[in-house]
Design a protein around this motif. Structure first.
Motif, PDB file in Angstrom:
ATOM      1  N   LEU A 175       0.814  -1.215   0.000  1.00 28.37           N
ATOM      2  CA  LEU A 175       0.000   0.000   0.000  1.00 28.37           C
ATOM      3  C   LEU A 175       0.849   1.267   0.000  1.00 28.37           C
ATOM      4  CD1 LEU A 175      -3.127  -0.706   2.234  1.00 28.37           C
ATOM      5  CD2 LEU A 175      -2.982  -0.427  -0.223  1.00 28.37           C
ATOM      6  N   ALA A 176       2.178   1.089   0.010  1.00 32.45           N
ATOM      7  CA  ALA A 176       3.045   2.248  -0.227  1.00 32.45           C
ATOM      8  C   ALA A 176       2.819   2.779  -1.642  1.00 32.45           C
ATOM      9  CB  ALA A 176       4.505   1.880  -0.011  1.00 32.45           C
ATOM     10  N   ILE A 177       2.294   1.906  -2.511  1.00 32.67           N
ATOM     11  CA  ILE A 177       1.860   2.343  -3.843  1.00 32.67           C
ATOM     12  C   ILE A 177       0.537   3.074  -3.671  1.00 32.67           C
ATOM     13  CG2 ILE A 177       1.188   1.580  -6.163  1.00 32.67           C
ATOM     14  CD1 ILE A 177       2.702  -1.042  -5.594  1.00 32.67           C
ATOM     15  N   SER A 178       0.349   4.176  -4.352  1.00 33.29           N
ATOM     16  CA  SER A 178      -0.917   4.896  -4.240  1.00 33.29           C
ATOM     17  C   SER A 178      -1.402   5.353  -5.609  1.00 33.29           C
ATOM     18  CB  SER A 178      -0.771   6.115  -3.319  1.00 33.29           C
ATOM     19  OG  SER A 178      -0.073   7.157  -3.968  1.00 33.29           O
ATOM     20  N   SER A 179      -2.716   5.479  -5.740  1.00 31.80           N
ATOM     21  CA  SER A 179      -3.298   5.983  -6.982  1.00 31.80           C
ATOM     22  C   SER A 179      -2.849   7.414  -7.237  1.00 31.80           C
ATOM     23  CB  SER A 179      -4.831   5.916  -6.899  1.00 31.80           C
ATOM     24  OG  SER A 179      -5.269   4.589  -6.785  1.00 31.80           O
ATOM     25  N   THR A 180      -2.726   8.196  -6.165  1.00 31.68           N
ATOM     26  CA  THR A 180      -2.284   9.594  -6.302  1.00 31.68           C
ATOM     27  C   THR A 180      -0.902   9.659  -6.934  1.00 31.68           C
ATOM     28  OG1 THR A 180      -3.580  10.246  -4.366  1.00 31.68           O
ATOM     29  CG2 THR A 180      -1.806  11.737  -5.051  1.00 31.68           C
ATOM     30  N   ASP A 181       0.022   8.811  -6.443  1.00 34.06           N
ATOM     31  CA  ASP A 181       1.381   8.806  -6.977  1.00 34.06           C
ATOM     32  C   ASP A 181       1.396   8.343  -8.428  1.00 34.06           C
ATOM     33  OD1 ASP A 181       4.329   8.942  -6.730  1.00 34.06           O
ATOM     34  OD2 ASP A 181       4.193   6.767  -6.980  1.00 34.06           O
ATOM     35  N   ILE A 182       0.574   7.352  -8.752  1.00 28.53           N
ATOM     36  CA  ILE A 182       0.521   6.871 -10.135  1.00 28.53           C
ATOM     37  C   ILE A 182       0.038   7.977 -11.059  1.00 28.53           C
ATOM     38  CG2 ILE A 182      -0.708   5.315 -11.704  1.00 28.53           C
ATOM     39  CD1 ILE A 182      -0.515   3.191  -9.463  1.00 28.53           C
ATOM     40  N   ARG A 183      -0.997   8.709 -10.663  1.00 30.98           N
ATOM     41  CA  ARG A 183      -1.485   9.822 -11.491  1.00 30.98           C
ATOM     42  C   ARG A 183      -0.395  10.870 -11.682  1.00 30.98           C
ATOM     43  NH1 ARG A 183      -6.129   9.170  -8.076  1.00 30.98           N
ATOM     44  NH2 ARG A 183      -5.554  11.045  -6.925  1.00 30.98           N
ATOM     45  N   HIS A 184       0.355  11.138 -10.617  1.00 31.83           N
ATOM     46  CA  HIS A 184       1.456  12.113 -10.684  1.00 31.83           C
ATOM     47  C   HIS A 184       2.535  11.627 -11.652  1.00 31.83           C
ATOM     48  CE1 HIS A 184       4.382  15.091  -9.211  1.00 31.83           C
ATOM     49  NE2 HIS A 184       5.252  14.106  -9.219  1.00 31.83           N
ATOM     50  N   ARG A 185       2.858  10.353 -11.584  1.00 29.53           N
ATOM     51  CA  ARG A 185       3.901   9.800 -12.449  1.00 29.53           C
ATOM     52  C   ARG A 185       3.487   9.856 -13.912  1.00 29.53           C
ATOM     53  NH1 ARG A 185       7.860   7.108  -9.592  1.00 29.53           N
ATOM     54  NH2 ARG A 185       8.489   5.938 -11.436  1.00 29.53           N
ATOM     55  N   VAL A 186       2.230   9.538 -14.197  1.00 33.19           N
ATOM     56  CA  VAL A 186       1.742   9.611 -15.577  1.00 33.19           C
ATOM     57  C   VAL A 186       1.811  11.043 -16.087  1.00 33.19           C
ATOM     58  CG1 VAL A 186      -0.267   9.327 -17.079  1.00 33.19           C
ATOM     59  CG2 VAL A 186       0.263   7.572 -15.377  1.00 33.19           C
ATOM     60  N   LEU A 187       1.364  11.967 -15.256  1.00 33.38           N
ATOM     61  CA  LEU A 187       1.350  13.380 -15.635  1.00 33.38           C
ATOM     62  C   LEU A 187       2.742  13.880 -16.009  1.00 33.38           C
ATOM     63  CD1 LEU A 187      -0.226  16.096 -15.859  1.00 33.38           C
ATOM     64  CD2 LEU A 187       0.293  16.448 -13.437  1.00 33.38           C
ATOM     65  N   HIS A 188       3.754  13.410 -15.281  1.00 33.41           N
ATOM     66  CA  HIS A 188       5.110  13.902 -15.492  1.00 33.41           C
ATOM     67  C   HIS A 188       5.971  12.954 -16.340  1.00 33.41           C
ATOM     68  CE1 HIS A 188       4.633  17.368 -12.860  1.00 33.41           C
ATOM     69  NE2 HIS A 188       3.937  16.575 -12.069  1.00 33.41           N
ATOM     70  N   GLY A 189       5.337  11.927 -16.908  1.00 36.85           N
ATOM     71  CA  GLY A 189       6.048  11.055 -17.823  1.00 36.85           C
ATOM     72  C   GLY A 189       6.955  10.028 -17.185  1.00 36.85           C
ATOM     73  N   TYR A 190       6.751   9.735 -15.893  1.00 41.88           N
ATOM     74  CA  TYR A 190       7.558   8.716 -15.224  1.00 41.88           C
ATOM     75  C   TYR A 190       6.961   7.334 -15.450  1.00 41.88           C
ATOM     76  CZ  TYR A 190       9.332  12.809 -12.685  1.00 41.88           C
ATOM     77  OH  TYR A 190       9.868  14.022 -12.361  1.00 41.88           O
ATOM     78  N   SER A 191       7.753   6.313 -15.235  1.00 44.65           N
ATOM     79  CA  SER A 191       7.304   4.939 -15.453  1.00 44.65           C
ATOM     80  C   SER A 191       6.283   4.514 -14.397  1.00 44.65           C
ATOM     81  CB  SER A 191       8.501   3.982 -15.407  1.00 44.65           C
ATOM     82  OG  SER A 191       8.060   2.636 -15.482  1.00 44.65           O
TER      83      SER A 191
END
Length: 211
Positions: A175-191
């Motif tokens: 659960l250290a993975i979060s939907s918020t972080d994934i959205r942020h990564r997509v927005l900024h072009g991260y994997s």
């Protein structure tokens, strides 16, 4: 005559915007720990107390959840909330599943600890206590002070007092993975590889969500 075994069902509630491996690990852990017969994922329709950020369309969140869970025969996905007009309240969702599976079914509502704290302090907590038990998924080190203040009983075998909710605390490192972080990564072009099922990651990128 052999007594019929009552079914044990986990209801995995969440926005799933997007669904990720933390959600899947949580559902699998609940399935095994509590000897559930299946876990039903229920993407939220219109959450009653949020959102500041507009969620992705409910149909898209439903499709991503179907993609993520398709390979596991113990997982199902329900449209019970996204097909409903107006806000989705946990008590209404649990009541509908209670009607489907009967009074003998054991129902466990699985979601994040913060979401459970919101649920049990906002709407019909005493009625919910009679209808289901809760599994609060947390990251290791999560502060349980608020649960103790509300006199909720975490991880104890004894039954709670009448009108008190039964909440099991379940630590999930993923659960250290979060939907918020994934959205942020997509927005900024991260994997986003390995944070979510490959099919869901491909769907997010193909549809250009969160950009």
């Amino acid at each position: 005559m052999t007594q019929k075994k009552s079914i044990k069902i986990g209801i995995m509630g969440g926005t799933f915007d997007p669904i990720h491996n933390g959600h899947l690990v949580t559902a699998e852990e609940a399935l095994v720990q509590f000897k559930l017969d299946k876990v039903i994922f229920v993407p939220a329709g219109q959450p009653p107390h949020k959102e500041v950020r507009k969620s992705l369309d409910s149909v898209e969140r439903y499709l991503m959840t179907v993609i993520a869970t398709a390979s596991n025969p113990d997982f199902e996905v329900s449209k019970i909330e996204i097909d409903k007009e107006g806000p989705s309240y946990t008590i209404d969702t649990v009541r509908e599943f209670r009607e489907i599976y009967g009074d003998e079914a054991e129902i466990y509502f699985i979601t994040g600890a913060d979401a459970i704290l919101e649920i049990i302090t906002w709407r019909d907590a005493k009625k919910l206590a009679k209808m289901c038990k809760f599994i609060a998924a947390t990251r290791p080190g999560y502060c349980l002070k608020k649960f103790k203040e509300l006199h909720v009983i975490p991880n104890e075998n004894k039954e709670p007092e009448p009108g008190k909710l039964k909440v099991y605390i379940m630590e999930i490192p993923a659960l250290a993975i979060s939907s918020t972080d994934i959205r942020h990564r997509v927005l900024h072009g991260y994997s986003i590889k390995y944070l979510m099922p490959e099919g869901v990651a491909n769907y997010v990128l193909k549809r250009k969500f969160y950009r």
